[in-house]
Design a protein around this motif. Sequence first.
Motif, PDB file in Angstrom:
ATOM      1  N   ARG A   8      -6.836  -8.089  -1.834  1.00  0.00           N
ATOM      2  CA  ARG A   8      -7.334  -6.730  -1.608  1.00  0.00           C
ATOM      3  C   ARG A   8      -6.198  -5.787  -1.209  1.00  0.00           C
ATOM      4  O   ARG A   8      -6.070  -4.684  -1.753  1.00  0.00           O
ATOM      5  CB  ARG A   8      -8.407  -6.786  -0.517  1.00  0.00           C
ATOM      6  CG  ARG A   8      -9.055  -5.471  -0.203  1.00  0.00           C
ATOM      7  CD  ARG A   8     -10.263  -5.719   0.750  1.00  0.00           C
ATOM      8  NE  ARG A   8     -10.719  -4.467   1.265  1.00  0.00           N
ATOM      9  CZ  ARG A   8     -10.465  -4.026   2.498  1.00  0.00           C
ATOM     10  NH1 ARG A   8      -9.765  -4.737   3.341  1.00  0.00           N
ATOM     11  NH2 ARG A   8     -10.928  -2.864   2.887  1.00  0.00           N
ATOM     12  N   ILE A   9      -5.353  -6.212  -0.279  1.00  0.00           N
ATOM     13  CA  ILE A   9      -4.220  -5.395   0.160  1.00  0.00           C
ATOM     14  C   ILE A   9      -3.182  -5.298  -0.963  1.00  0.00           C
ATOM     15  O   ILE A   9      -2.623  -4.232  -1.200  1.00  0.00           O
ATOM     16  CB  ILE A   9      -3.598  -5.953   1.461  1.00  0.00           C
ATOM     17  CG1 ILE A   9      -4.594  -5.863   2.618  1.00  0.00           C
ATOM     18  CG2 ILE A   9      -2.296  -5.229   1.806  1.00  0.00           C
ATOM     19  CD1 ILE A   9      -4.988  -4.461   3.038  1.00  0.00           C
ATOM     20  N   GLN A  10      -2.950  -6.371  -1.674  1.00  0.00           N
ATOM     21  CA  GLN A  10      -1.986  -6.345  -2.774  1.00  0.00           C
ATOM     22  C   GLN A  10      -2.418  -5.349  -3.854  1.00  0.00           C
ATOM     23  O   GLN A  10      -1.610  -4.587  -4.369  1.00  0.00           O
ATOM     24  CB  GLN A  10      -1.823  -7.749  -3.383  1.00  0.00           C
ATOM     25  CG  GLN A  10      -0.712  -7.820  -4.417  1.00  0.00           C
ATOM     26  CD  GLN A  10       0.668  -7.596  -3.828  1.00  0.00           C
ATOM     27  OE1 GLN A  10       1.082  -8.298  -2.917  1.00  0.00           O
ATOM     28  NE2 GLN A  10       1.388  -6.603  -4.339  1.00  0.00           N
ATOM     29  N   ARG A  11      -3.709  -5.327  -4.178  1.00  0.00           N
ATOM     30  CA  ARG A  11      -4.232  -4.376  -5.171  1.00  0.00           C
ATOM     31  C   ARG A  11      -4.047  -2.935  -4.686  1.00  0.00           C
ATOM     32  O   ARG A  11      -3.629  -2.061  -5.437  1.00  0.00           O
ATOM     33  CB  ARG A  11      -5.720  -4.631  -5.445  1.00  0.00           C
ATOM     34  CG  ARG A  11      -5.974  -5.531  -6.629  1.00  0.00           C
ATOM     35  CD  ARG A  11      -7.427  -5.513  -7.081  1.00  0.00           C
ATOM     36  NE  ARG A  11      -8.413  -5.562  -6.007  1.00  0.00           N
ATOM     37  CZ  ARG A  11      -8.830  -6.683  -5.412  1.00  0.00           C
ATOM     38  NH1 ARG A  11      -8.374  -7.848  -5.791  1.00  0.00           N
ATOM     39  NH2 ARG A  11      -9.721  -6.626  -4.448  1.00  0.00           N
ATOM     40  N   TRP A  12      -4.388  -2.702  -3.409  1.00  0.00           N
ATOM     41  CA  TRP A  12      -4.242  -1.371  -2.806  1.00  0.00           C
ATOM     42  C   TRP A  12      -2.775  -0.936  -2.870  1.00  0.00           C
ATOM     43  O   TRP A  12      -2.458   0.185  -3.255  1.00  0.00           O
ATOM     44  CB  TRP A  12      -4.760  -1.434  -1.369  1.00  0.00           C
ATOM     45  CG  TRP A  12      -4.564  -0.209  -0.543  1.00  0.00           C
ATOM     46  CD1 TRP A  12      -5.220   0.976  -0.660  1.00  0.00           C
ATOM     47  CD2 TRP A  12      -3.666  -0.051   0.562  1.00  0.00           C
ATOM     48  NE1 TRP A  12      -4.781   1.861   0.306  1.00  0.00           N
ATOM     49  CE2 TRP A  12      -3.837   1.248   1.065  1.00  0.00           C
ATOM     50  CE3 TRP A  12      -2.746  -0.898   1.184  1.00  0.00           C
ATOM     51  CZ2 TRP A  12      -3.118   1.736   2.144  1.00  0.00           C
ATOM     52  CZ3 TRP A  12      -2.032  -0.416   2.263  1.00  0.00           C
ATOM     53  CH2 TRP A  12      -2.217   0.883   2.739  1.00  0.00           C
ATOM     54  N   PHE A  13      -1.866  -1.844  -2.508  1.00  0.00           N
ATOM     55  CA  PHE A  13      -0.426  -1.575  -2.552  1.00  0.00           C
ATOM     56  C   PHE A  13       0.000  -1.221  -3.980  1.00  0.00           C
ATOM     57  O   PHE A  13       0.638  -0.198  -4.220  1.00  0.00           O
ATOM     58  CB  PHE A  13       0.329  -2.806  -2.034  1.00  0.00           C
ATOM     59  CG  PHE A  13       1.821  -2.658  -2.040  1.00  0.00           C
ATOM     60  CD1 PHE A  13       2.472  -2.071  -0.965  1.00  0.00           C
ATOM     61  CD2 PHE A  13       2.570  -3.123  -3.102  1.00  0.00           C
ATOM     62  CE1 PHE A  13       3.854  -1.939  -0.966  1.00  0.00           C
ATOM     63  CE2 PHE A  13       3.955  -2.996  -3.106  1.00  0.00           C
ATOM     64  CZ  PHE A  13       4.594  -2.407  -2.039  1.00  0.00           C
ATOM     65  N   ASP A  14      -0.387  -2.062  -4.943  1.00  0.00           N
ATOM     66  CA  ASP A  14      -0.005  -1.845  -6.344  1.00  0.00           C
ATOM     67  C   ASP A  14      -0.579  -0.544  -6.898  1.00  0.00           C
ATOM     68  O   ASP A  14       0.062   0.140  -7.697  1.00  0.00           O
ATOM     69  CB  ASP A  14      -0.457  -3.022  -7.217  1.00  0.00           C
ATOM     70  CG  ASP A  14       0.325  -4.299  -6.912  1.00  0.00           C
ATOM     71  OD1 ASP A  14       1.410  -4.233  -6.293  1.00  0.00           O
ATOM     72  OD2 ASP A  14      -0.169  -5.381  -7.285  1.00  0.00           O
ATOM     73  N   TYR A  80      10.714   2.558  -7.271  1.00  0.00           N
ATOM     74  CA  TYR A  80       9.517   3.005  -6.544  1.00  0.00           C
ATOM     75  C   TYR A  80       9.691   2.621  -5.077  1.00  0.00           C
ATOM     76  O   TYR A  80       9.120   1.628  -4.630  1.00  0.00           O
ATOM     77  CB  TYR A  80       8.253   2.355  -7.134  1.00  0.00           C
ATOM     78  CG  TYR A  80       8.054   2.679  -8.595  1.00  0.00           C
ATOM     79  CD1 TYR A  80       7.435   3.869  -8.972  1.00  0.00           C
ATOM     80  CD2 TYR A  80       8.501   1.824  -9.581  1.00  0.00           C
ATOM     81  CE1 TYR A  80       7.268   4.183 -10.317  1.00  0.00           C
ATOM     82  CE2 TYR A  80       8.334   2.131 -10.927  1.00  0.00           C
ATOM     83  CZ  TYR A  80       7.717   3.315 -11.286  1.00  0.00           C
ATOM     84  OH  TYR A  80       7.555   3.628 -12.605  1.00  0.00           O
ATOM     85  N   PRO A  81      10.489   3.384  -4.314  1.00  0.00           N
ATOM     86  CA  PRO A  81      10.711   3.028  -2.908  1.00  0.00           C
ATOM     87  C   PRO A  81       9.387   3.015  -2.135  1.00  0.00           C
ATOM     88  O   PRO A  81       8.652   4.003  -2.109  1.00  0.00           O
ATOM     89  CB  PRO A  81      11.627   4.138  -2.389  1.00  0.00           C
ATOM     90  CG  PRO A  81      12.222   4.766  -3.612  1.00  0.00           C
ATOM     91  CD  PRO A  81      11.211   4.594  -4.695  1.00  0.00           C
ATOM     92  N   THR A  82       9.099   1.872  -1.560  1.00  0.00           N
ATOM     93  CA  THR A  82       7.822   1.655  -0.883  1.00  0.00           C
ATOM     94  C   THR A  82       8.043   0.723   0.294  1.00  0.00           C
ATOM     95  O   THR A  82       8.863  -0.180   0.224  1.00  0.00           O
ATOM     96  CB  THR A  82       6.823   0.982  -1.858  1.00  0.00           C
ATOM     97  OG1 THR A  82       6.815   1.700  -3.082  1.00  0.00           O
ATOM     98  CG2 THR A  82       5.425   0.942  -1.296  1.00  0.00           C
ATOM     99  N   THR A  83       7.289   0.937   1.361  1.00  0.00           N
ATOM    100  CA  THR A  83       7.332   0.002   2.479  1.00  0.00           C
ATOM    101  C   THR A  83       5.935  -0.144   3.072  1.00  0.00           C
ATOM    102  O   THR A  83       5.079   0.724   2.914  1.00  0.00           O
ATOM    103  CB  THR A  83       8.370   0.433   3.537  1.00  0.00           C
ATOM    104  OG1 THR A  83       8.551  -0.627   4.473  1.00  0.00           O
ATOM    105  CG2 THR A  83       7.945   1.690   4.264  1.00  0.00           C
ATOM    106  N   LEU A  84       5.759  -1.260   3.744  1.00  0.00           N
ATOM    107  CA  LEU A  84       4.456  -1.623   4.295  1.00  0.00           C
ATOM    108  C   LEU A  84       4.684  -2.243   5.660  1.00  0.00           C
ATOM    109  O   LEU A  84       5.600  -3.045   5.830  1.00  0.00           O
ATOM    110  CB  LEU A  84       3.820  -2.644   3.344  1.00  0.00           C
ATOM    111  CG  LEU A  84       2.393  -3.085   3.534  1.00  0.00           C
ATOM    112  CD1 LEU A  84       1.432  -1.939   3.242  1.00  0.00           C
ATOM    113  CD2 LEU A  84       2.087  -4.245   2.597  1.00  0.00           C
TER     114      LEU A  84
END
Length: 105
Positions: A8-14, A80-84
């Motif tokens: 669920r979190i991976q999908r949201w992130f993607d 795509y600079p991204t952080t979590l």
Amino acid sequence: EQPQLSSRIQRWFDDHKKQEFMGTMCDEDGMYAMVARGEQPNGGYGIEIVGVTEYVDEIVVKVRHKNPEPGKMYTQVITYPTTLVKMPCTDKKIRFEIVNDIHGK
């Protein structure tokens, strides 16, 4: 070491990593705060969460942008600079705050 994300979190992130985005989502193991800069033209761009501070009525997530250094050469590649970051779930308001950018604006 990368934490294992639920599907669920991976999908949201993607779903959000290719656009400018700041948001949170709760899952069984905690709340995730995500910051993305969207599509950038080279590897000189970055983003980091430099602090999470809890106050009485809100949580402030401090974000720093990294921009290319003037005059420096960078490989021309779409990034795509991204952080979590993960934190305990809360009902408090989450506010994202951009702190001083590194290099440029």
